[in-house]
Design a protein around this motif. Structure first.
Motif, short mmCIF file in Angstrom:
data_model
loop_
_atom_site.label_atom_id
_atom_site.label_comp_id
_atom_site.label_asym_id
_atom_site.label_seq_id
_atom_site.Cartn_x
_atom_site.Cartn_y
_atom_site.Cartn_z
N ILE A 1 -3.91 -5.59 1.19
CA ILE A 1 -4.86 -5.53 1.96
C ILE A 1 -5.76 -6.82 2.47
CG2 ILE A 1 -7.22 -4.11 3.25
CD1 ILE A 1 -5.86 -1.41 1.26
N LEU B 1 -5.16 0.63 4.84
CA LEU B 1 -4.64 1.56 4.71
C LEU B 1 -4.97 3.23 5.90
CD1 LEU B 1 -5.03 2.59 1.29
CD2 LEU B 1 -7.03 1.70 1.37
N VAL C 1 0.73 -1.25 -0.21
CA VAL C 1 0.16 0.27 -0.25
C VAL C 1 1.07 1.21 -0.04
CG1 VAL C 1 -1.75 1.34 0.78
CG2 VAL C 1 -1.46 -1.41 0.99
N ALA D 1 -2.93 -1.82 -3.91
CA ALA D 1 -2.84 -1.89 -2.38
C ALA D 1 -3.61 -2.70 -1.72
CB ALA D 1 -3.76 -0.45 -2.35
#
Length: 289
Positions: A256, A263, A99, A252
């Motif tokens: 996650i 995030l 991320v 990203a």
């Protein structure tokens, strides 16, 4: 369909490229977390080199025609620089995660715009300089300097972004003298030689399942590059380049969903500023192009 006029297909190919490269980043993060980064990148480059040699061999003139360059020194620098940049970026994945690494790396189009003047002699107007300035404010949002929680490792993907920007500008420069096939050939072969000189000293035995992941890493690399080549064959680069930002979104998402990364709000805001500034610079380039 002739090259450069099927924008819809080009956009679809760029989004597909972004999905594949995001998957590659996820696999790289897993393998580099278990084994030495240099070894992982080296094996990936062996497959990449075999891929570019195979493509060159099937074209008119074969490997010798693909290897013929009027700027061999710059082609060599490009190849070494990209291999080094990949090592730096994969290191960033293992330390920072996908991320944050991608949020910072998204600044590379702004770096291309900023460095195109001194490296290529291109004129950068005040609007693009303003966008570059705004973009770097976005990078500062992500890095959070001065808030007592600045992570020095966050500089790693920024270094990778600088390296990739210089690689991109050198690619743009040699395009004035060499064919795309030649640049692609030198990227794969020189990169493989350079990373092997370093990586062979860091060899570690791998488990069976991780060899499967390594195979997947090599296949995603070859597939991603093939999709990217096809993308630029069917559509203008300026029309499809904004969609390359989808790689940040997809990577990203992998970070996650697979690695349990968080995030953070500052990363979201900073990334949005960086992307908006980058899209503006791409738009200005297209207007003036």
């Amino acid at each position: 369909m002739s090259a450069g006029n099927n924008t819809r297909l080009g956009i679809a190919l760029m989004i597909a490229t972004s999905v594949v490269f995001a998957g590659q980043d996820g696999i790289s993060r897993h393998l580099a977390g278990e084994y030495n980064v240099y070894m992982v990148v080296m094996i990936r480059y062996w497959f990449f080199a075999a891929f570019v040699i195979t493509i060159a061999a099937r074209k008119a003139g074969g490997v010798l025609a693909a290897a013929r360059s009027s700027r061999p020194v710059i082609q060599t620098v490009r190849g070494v620089l990209l291999a080094a940049e990949i090592c730096v970026m994969v290191t960033g994945f293992t330390i920072l995660g996908l991320v944050e690494s991608h949020a910072v790396f998204a600044a590379y189009p702004l770096l291309v715009a900023a460095l195109s003047g001194p490296i290529l002699g291109e004129r950068v107007g005040w609007r693009r300089w303003a966008a570059i300035g705004v973009g770097f404010i976005g990078v500062l949002f992500i890095l959070k300097p001065g808030l007592g929680v600045f992570n020095p490792a966050a500089v790693i993907p920024f270094i990778a972004a600088v390296m990739f920007a210089i690689y991109g500008l050198l690619t743009r420069y040699v395009a004035r003298y060499d064919r795309t096939e030649t640049s692609f050939f030198w990227t794969g072969t020189v990169g493989a030689v350079a990373i092997t000189i370093v990586g062979i000293w860091f060899w570690e035995p791998m488990t069976g399942p991780d060899w499967l992941w390594m195979g997947a890493l090599c296949l995603t690399g070859a597939t991603g590059h093939w999709l990217l080549i096809r993308c630029y064959e069917v559509a203008e680069a300026s029309a499809v380049q904004p969609f390359a930002y989808f790689q940040m979104v997809f990577a990203a998402s992998v970070g996650i969903a697979v690695f349990g990364e968080a995030l953070q709000i500052n990363v979201m805001i900073g990334a949005a500023i960086v992307v908006a500034a980058g899209l503006f610079t791409l738009w200005r380039e297209r207007q003036q192009g």
